[in-house]
Design an enzyme around this catalytic site. Structure first.
Site, mmCIF file in Angstrom:
data_model
loop_
_atom_site.group_PDB
_atom_site.id
_atom_site.type_symbol
_atom_site.label_atom_id
_atom_site.label_comp_id
_atom_site.label_asym_id
_atom_site.label_seq_id
_atom_site.Cartn_x
_atom_site.Cartn_y
_atom_site.Cartn_z
ATOM 1 N N LYS A 1 -51.267 11.676 23.357
ATOM 2 C CA LYS A 1 -51.811 11.265 22.333
ATOM 3 C C LYS A 1 -53.216 11.044 22.783
ATOM 4 O O LYS A 1 -53.412 10.584 24.088
ATOM 5 C CB LYS A 1 -51.450 10.553 21.082
ATOM 6 C CG LYS A 1 -50.330 11.331 20.375
ATOM 7 C CD LYS A 1 -49.705 10.282 19.199
ATOM 8 C CE LYS A 1 -48.403 10.744 18.641
ATOM 9 N NZ LYS A 1 -47.728 9.858 17.625
ATOM 10 N N TYR B 1 -48.289 17.922 11.353
ATOM 11 C CA TYR B 1 -47.791 16.807 10.801
ATOM 12 C C TYR B 1 -47.733 17.015 9.160
ATOM 13 O O TYR B 1 -47.665 16.106 8.439
ATOM 14 C CB TYR B 1 -48.757 15.525 11.071
ATOM 15 C CG TYR B 1 -48.601 14.930 12.435
ATOM 16 C CD1 TYR B 1 -47.427 14.167 12.774
ATOM 17 C CD2 TYR B 1 -49.631 14.682 13.181
ATOM 18 C CE1 TYR B 1 -47.231 13.629 14.056
ATOM 19 C CE2 TYR B 1 -49.447 14.075 14.402
ATOM 20 C CZ TYR B 1 -48.307 13.571 14.828
ATOM 21 O OH TYR B 1 -48.156 13.073 15.866
ATOM 22 N N PHE C 1 -51.074 6.990 5.156
ATOM 23 C CA PHE C 1 -51.692 7.170 6.656
ATOM 24 C C PHE C 1 -51.982 8.364 7.340
ATOM 25 O O PHE C 1 -52.493 8.464 8.520
ATOM 26 C CB PHE C 1 -50.506 6.262 7.821
ATOM 27 C CG PHE C 1 -49.322 6.907 7.786
ATOM 28 C CD1 PHE C 1 -49.137 8.153 8.819
ATOM 29 C CD2 PHE C 1 -48.313 6.463 7.274
ATOM 30 C CE1 PHE C 1 -47.728 8.342 8.832
ATOM 31 C CE2 PHE C 1 -47.132 7.000 7.210
ATOM 32 C CZ PHE C 1 -46.787 8.016 8.229
ATOM 33 N N ARG D 1 -36.758 11.870 22.980
ATOM 34 C CA ARG D 1 -36.916 10.937 21.845
ATOM 35 C C ARG D 1 -36.477 9.576 22.540
ATOM 36 O O ARG D 1 -37.249 8.283 22.258
ATOM 37 C CB ARG D 1 -36.196 11.213 20.738
ATOM 38 C CG ARG D 1 -36.636 12.515 20.047
ATOM 39 C CD ARG D 1 -37.754 12.297 19.353
ATOM 40 N NE ARG D 1 -37.643 11.660 18.101
ATOM 41 C CZ ARG D 1 -38.385 11.460 17.235
ATOM 42 N NH1 ARG D 1 -39.857 11.713 16.858
ATOM 43 N NH2 ARG D 1 -37.888 10.587 16.065
ATOM 44 N N ARG E 1 -42.966 4.017 24.840
ATOM 45 C CA ARG E 1 -43.773 3.082 23.984
ATOM 46 C C ARG E 1 -43.721 1.689 24.135
ATOM 47 O O ARG E 1 -44.530 0.866 23.925
ATOM 48 C CB ARG E 1 -43.484 3.701 22.347
ATOM 49 C CG ARG E 1 -44.105 4.932 22.169
ATOM 50 C CD ARG E 1 -43.624 5.528 20.784
ATOM 51 N NE ARG E 1 -44.005 6.662 20.338
ATOM 52 C CZ ARG E 1 -43.671 7.445 19.262
ATOM 53 N NH1 ARG E 1 -42.317 7.205 18.651
ATOM 54 N NH2 ARG E 1 -44.223 8.550 19.051
ATOM 55 N N ASN F 1 -49.642 4.966 19.492
ATOM 56 C CA ASN F 1 -48.168 4.908 20.205
ATOM 57 C C ASN F 1 -48.098 5.978 21.180
ATOM 58 O O ASN F 1 -46.849 6.385 21.510
ATOM 59 C CB ASN F 1 -47.088 5.150 18.876
ATOM 60 C CG ASN F 1 -47.043 6.164 18.269
ATOM 61 O OD1 ASN F 1 -47.760 7.340 18.266
ATOM 62 N ND2 ASN F 1 -46.067 6.387 17.314
ATOM 63 N N HIS G 1 -45.871 11.888 21.716
ATOM 64 C CA HIS G 1 -45.420 12.777 20.446
ATOM 65 C C HIS G 1 -44.151 13.330 21.143
ATOM 66 O O HIS G 1 -44.211 14.035 22.067
ATOM 67 C CB HIS G 1 -46.153 13.622 19.599
ATOM 68 C CG HIS G 1 -45.413 14.555 19.052
ATOM 69 N ND1 HIS G 1 -44.965 14.311 17.852
ATOM 70 C CD2 HIS G 1 -44.758 15.757 19.158
ATOM 71 C CE1 HIS G 1 -44.166 15.420 17.059
ATOM 72 N NE2 HIS G 1 -44.008 16.330 18.081
ATOM 73 N N GLU H 1 -43.086 23.718 16.962
ATOM 74 C CA GLU H 1 -44.130 22.911 17.508
ATOM 75 C C GLU H 1 -44.764 23.601 18.876
ATOM 76 O O GLU H 1 -46.124 23.837 18.942
ATOM 77 C CB GLU H 1 -43.658 21.496 17.949
ATOM 78 C CG GLU H 1 -43.682 20.586 16.279
ATOM 79 C CD GLU H 1 -42.986 19.329 16.559
ATOM 80 O OE1 GLU H 1 -42.958 18.884 17.711
ATOM 81 O OE2 GLU H 1 -42.867 18.632 15.815
HETATM 82 P P1 DAT Z 1 -42.656 9.825 15.715
HETATM 83 O O1 DAT Z 1 -43.784 10.009 16.160
HETATM 84 O O2 DAT Z 1 -41.652 8.584 16.196
HETATM 85 O O3 DAT Z 1 -41.533 10.967 15.636
HETATM 86 P P2 DAT Z 1 -42.905 10.181 12.925
HETATM 87 O O4 DAT Z 1 -42.823 11.549 13.017
HETATM 88 O O5 DAT Z 1 -42.102 9.272 11.797
HETATM 89 O O6 DAT Z 1 -42.672 9.273 14.130
HETATM 90 O O7 DAT Z 1 -44.306 9.862 12.330
HETATM 91 C C1 DAT Z 1 -45.532 10.637 13.119
HETATM 92 C C2 DAT Z 1 -46.740 9.863 13.535
HETATM 93 O O8 DAT Z 1 -47.241 9.248 12.277
HETATM 94 C C3 DAT Z 1 -46.236 8.302 14.288
HETATM 95 O O9 DAT Z 1 -45.890 8.762 15.634
HETATM 96 C C4 DAT Z 1 -47.315 7.606 13.937
HETATM 97 C C5 DAT Z 1 -47.666 7.903 12.743
HETATM 98 N N1 DAT Z 1 -46.953 6.834 11.823
HETATM 99 C C6 DAT Z 1 -45.560 6.977 11.287
HETATM 100 N N2 DAT Z 1 -45.434 6.123 10.532
HETATM 101 C C7 DAT Z 1 -46.380 5.375 10.284
HETATM 102 C C8 DAT Z 1 -46.901 4.017 9.519
HETATM 103 N N3 DAT Z 1 -46.010 3.536 8.703
HETATM 104 N N4 DAT Z 1 -48.204 3.553 9.576
HETATM 105 C C9 DAT Z 1 -49.040 4.500 10.257
HETATM 106 N N5 DAT Z 1 -48.904 5.494 11.226
HETATM 107 C C10 DAT Z 1 -47.676 5.931 11.044
HETATM 108 MG MG MG Z 2 -41.835 12.690 14.212
#
Ligand code: DAT
Ligand code: MG
Length: 151
Positions: free
Chosen positions: A11, A51, A59, A87, A104, A114, A117, A128
């Site tokens: 990222k 996304y 968010f 993962r 991370r 973080n 991805h 993707e």
């Molecule tokens: P991951 O990236 O671990 O697959 P995700 O798919 O649930 O997690 O979410 C995608 C991204 O969105 C994540 O890397 C960071 C952001 N995100 C997720 N939950 C969040 C939250 N509660 N507050 C802020 N950003 C968040």
């Molecule tokens: Mg995800």
């Protein structure tokens, strides 16, 4: 287990913090095969499509701003069980909960920054990679180390 593909992305914070080599090397050293790699400025529409499942979350606008705030490094990786393994290498979404030894867990402190991805299923890996790469941008090749990784 089957050969799978996963989409991994450094990222914008990972690029700005000079972590590109470190992050690529985690997957490289593990023994997965890199099939696509590019530095890329993501347009808003692509970030929103990538996304789309999070569109209703509070968010979401901040997430789109973050992902489009600077160049990302897009990668396609291939291997048996690569989706779940990547993962694990990446660690929990919240870097403070991520285990030491994960990307991370070692390199980040906040969910909104973080650094990396990784696709969450083989289906999303394919989806993707299709979103982020054009056909001619992917390479099929046989790594010289292949016989030393799998019997
Ligand atoms: P991951 O990236 O671990 O697959 P995700 O798919 O649930 O997690 O979410 C995608 C991204 O969105 C994540 O890397 C960071 C952001 N995100 C997720 N939950 C969040 C939250 N509660 N507050 C802020 N950003 C968040
Ligand atoms: Mg995800």
């Amino acid at each position: 287990m089957e050969v799978e593909e996963t989409y991994i992305m450094v990222k914008p914070d990972g690029v700005q913090r000079g972590l590109v080599g470190e992050i690529i090397s985690r997957f490289e050293k593990k023994g997965f095969k890199l099939t696509g790699l590019k530095l890329f400025q993501c347009p808003k529409e692509l970030a929103e499509e990538h996304y789309k499942d999070l569109k209703s979350r509070p968010f979401f606008p901040k997430l789109i701003n973050y992902i489009t705030s600077g160049p990302v490094v897009c990668m396609a990786w291939e291997g048996v069980g690569v989706v779940a393994s990547a993962r694990k290498l990446i660690g929990s979404t919240d870097p403070l909960q991520a285990e030491p030894g994960t990307i991370r867990g070692d390199l980040a402190v906040q969910t909104g920054r973080n650094v990396v991805h990784g696709s969450d299923s083989p289906e999303n890996g394919k989806r993707e990679i299709g979103l982020w790469f054009k056909e001619g941008e992917l390479c099929q090749w046989i790594p010289a180390q292949a016989p030393w990784l799998r019997e």
